[in-house]
Design an enzyme around this catalytic site. Structure first.
Site, PDB file in Angstrom:
ATOM      1  N   LYS A  56      40.796  30.970  46.691  1.00 54.58           N
ATOM      2  CA  LYS A  56      40.494  32.419  46.627  1.00 54.58           C
ATOM      3  C   LYS A  56      39.400  32.675  47.526  1.00 54.58           C
ATOM      4  CE  LYS A  56      40.022  36.416  44.967  1.00 54.58           C
ATOM      5  NZ  LYS A  56      40.878  37.501  45.053  1.00 54.58           N
ATOM      6  N   LYS A  84      42.682  37.252  57.962  1.00 57.30           N
ATOM      7  CA  LYS A  84      43.424  37.678  57.016  1.00 57.30           C
ATOM      8  C   LYS A  84      43.508  39.495  57.304  1.00 57.30           C
ATOM      9  CE  LYS A  84      46.489  37.721  53.404  1.00 57.30           C
ATOM     10  NZ  LYS A  84      46.242  37.122  52.157  1.00 57.30           N
ATOM     11  N   CYS A  87      40.098  42.852  52.064  1.00 55.41           N
ATOM     12  CA  CYS A  87      40.085  43.076  50.646  1.00 55.41           C
ATOM     13  C   CYS A  87      40.071  44.501  50.420  1.00 55.41           C
ATOM     14  CB  CYS A  87      39.061  42.515  49.903  1.00 55.41           C
ATOM     15  SG  CYS A  87      38.823  42.891  48.114  1.00 55.41           S
ATOM     16  N   GLY A 103      53.970  38.183  52.532  1.00 55.02           N
ATOM     17  CA  GLY A 103      54.474  39.557  52.154  1.00 55.02           C
ATOM     18  C   GLY A 103      55.912  39.793  51.727  1.00 55.02           C
ATOM     19  N   MET A 147      41.641  43.207  41.717  1.00 55.71           N
ATOM     20  CA  MET A 147      40.868  42.105  41.413  1.00 55.71           C
ATOM     21  C   MET A 147      39.328  42.173  41.239  1.00 55.71           C
ATOM     22  SD  MET A 147      43.222  40.423  39.688  1.00 55.71           S
ATOM     23  CE  MET A 147      42.649  38.830  39.160  1.00 55.71           C
ATOM     24  N   GLY A 148      39.226  42.594  42.361  1.00 54.81           N
ATOM     25  CA  GLY A 148      37.750  43.024  42.844  1.00 54.81           C
ATOM     26  C   GLY A 148      36.878  41.612  43.176  1.00 54.81           C
ATOM     27  N   LEU A 149      37.814  40.933  43.989  1.00 55.52           N
ATOM     28  CA  LEU A 149      37.108  39.629  44.490  1.00 55.52           C
ATOM     29  C   LEU A 149      36.553  38.593  43.525  1.00 55.52           C
ATOM     30  CD1 LEU A 149      36.928  38.345  47.337  1.00 55.52           C
ATOM     31  CD2 LEU A 149      35.133  40.015  48.007  1.00 55.52           C
TER      32      LEU A 149
HETATM   33  O1  RRO Z   1      40.217  39.986  44.703  1.00 58.28           O
HETATM   34  C1  RRO Z   1      41.029  41.101  44.975  1.00 58.28           C
HETATM   35  O2  RRO Z   1      41.133  42.354  44.414  1.00 58.28           O
HETATM   36  C2  RRO Z   1      42.075  41.112  46.191  1.00 58.28           C
HETATM   37  C3  RRO Z   1      41.438  40.505  47.478  1.00 58.28           C
HETATM   38 BR1  RRO Z   1      39.720  39.811  47.580  1.00 58.28          BR
HETATM   39  C4  RRO Z   1      42.458  40.607  48.612  1.00 58.28           C
HETATM   40  O3  RRO Z   1      42.351  40.186  49.677  1.00 58.28           O
HETATM   41  N1  RRO Z   1      43.613  41.240  48.221  1.00 58.28           N
HETATM   42  C5  RRO Z   1      44.136  41.797  47.193  1.00 58.28           C
HETATM   43  O4  RRO Z   1      45.049  42.214  47.091  1.00 58.28           O
HETATM   44  N2  RRO Z   1      43.183  41.512  45.937  1.00 58.28           N
END
Ligand code: RRO
Length: 312
Positions: free
Chosen positions: A45, A165, A131, A248, A71-73
């Protein structure tokens, strides 16, 4: 029997399929499950310097044609992943793994990469420039000036194999401009694509995830044509030393086959892995091998990048 072996930056992998960052890679238990599956390797992650809780739940939703997430990393912080990878490379010296990271600021990104540079880590590093989900932080790779500045600074001190990425691009001019920047640097790979940022999924009269009033990154079946276009656009434009990882819309062996046909050297599975678990690797690998056998292909080299056009 056809082989789905591959290599990235000279590191060999028994299989070209692996997880996409974000899925099955937050904890060591999840990473071990991927490692012990049919996947060729794993990516962790995306890590920041400090651990993060991420956005409030619900923040990931599987939907019929894919997924939406904000998700917000959330992650355990760089030390957690790096310590695990350092232990693993003692235990499994012949295997190579991917470490994903990005800072919440440029300064933090450099601190992270300097820590990796100074560590004993011998694997591949993926800098996440895409992100879509940290409120107030735009996707870095949509800002070409900032992207070029970051890469210039990074390659002034970072000497280990590094890839990036990328978010999906949607315009030929943007493919050209992005490739012209990436070609200036000794990148090992580009990974196309992250989720399509800031979609909206509605059930009855409501959004399905809490953060950002329901806006989130879209993955799965929805995004395969965009992912393939990005893989192929960069395969056509990047110098041959920069390999492509295709991510993808990989649900089946046919989808993986198409990514490789477009130029991918490795193929990542995100939404499908979330829906199906690590058994997806065995199934998709078997399906890919059936297609290769039917076509008389023995290795990925026999068809990688060989997408056919309609002449005239
Ligand atoms: O954690 C996320 O919300 C998130 C990340 Br870092 C990302 O690179 N791509 C994504 O779809 N979610």
């Amino acid at each position: 029997m056809p082989s789905t072996k591959t290599q990235i930056a000279g590191f060999p992998f028994e299989n070209c399929l692996m997880n996409a960052a974000g899925v099955a890679c937050m904890t060591i238990a999840e990473l071990e499950e991927v490692r012990l599956s049919q996947a060729g390797t794993f990516v962790t992650k995306t890590a920041t310097l400090e651990a993060r809780a991420g956005n409030p739940e619900p923040r990931y939703q599987d939907v019929p044609l894919g997924s939406i997430n904000s998700m917000g990393l959330p992650n355990q912080g760089l030390d957690y992943y790096l310590d695990y990878l350092l232990e693993l490379q003692e235990k499994e010296p012949n295997q190579t793994f991917f470490l994903s990271l990005v800072g919440l600021s440029q300064e933090e990104t450099h601190r992270l990469l300097k820590q990796v540079e100074e560590s004993e880590f011998k694997g591949l590093t993926e800098l996440n420039l895409s992100c879509p989900n940290v409120p107030g932080k735009p996707q870095i790779a949509y800002d070409f000036e900032t992207t070029e500045t970051i890469l210039k600074e990074v390659f002034s001190y970072f000497t280990k194999p590094l890839g990036i990425k990328l978010p999906p691009y949607f315009d030929m001019v943007h493919f050209d401009q992005a490739a012209a920047i990436f070609n200036q640097f000794p990148l090992a790979f580009v990974n196309c694509v992250n989720s399509i940022g800031n979609g909206l999924y509605i059930e009855d009269e409501s959004v399905v995830i809490r953060p950002k009033n329901g806006f989130g990154g879209i993955g799965g079946e929805y995004i395969k044509p965009t992912a393939l276009a990005n893989v192929h656009a960069f395969y056509q434009r990047l110098k041959p030393e920069i390999q492509i990882i295709g991510t993808g819309g990989v649900l089946t062996g046919r989808d993986a086959f198409e990514h490789i046909l477009c130029g991918a050297s490795m193929v990542q599975v995100g939404t499908t892995l979330h829906k199906e678990g690590v058994a997806a690797f065995e199934r998709i690998t078997a399906e890919l091998k059936v297609i290769m056998a039917e076509k008389g292909y023995e290795s990925l080299d026999d068809f990688r990048g060989k997408l056919q056009y309609i002449e005239g």
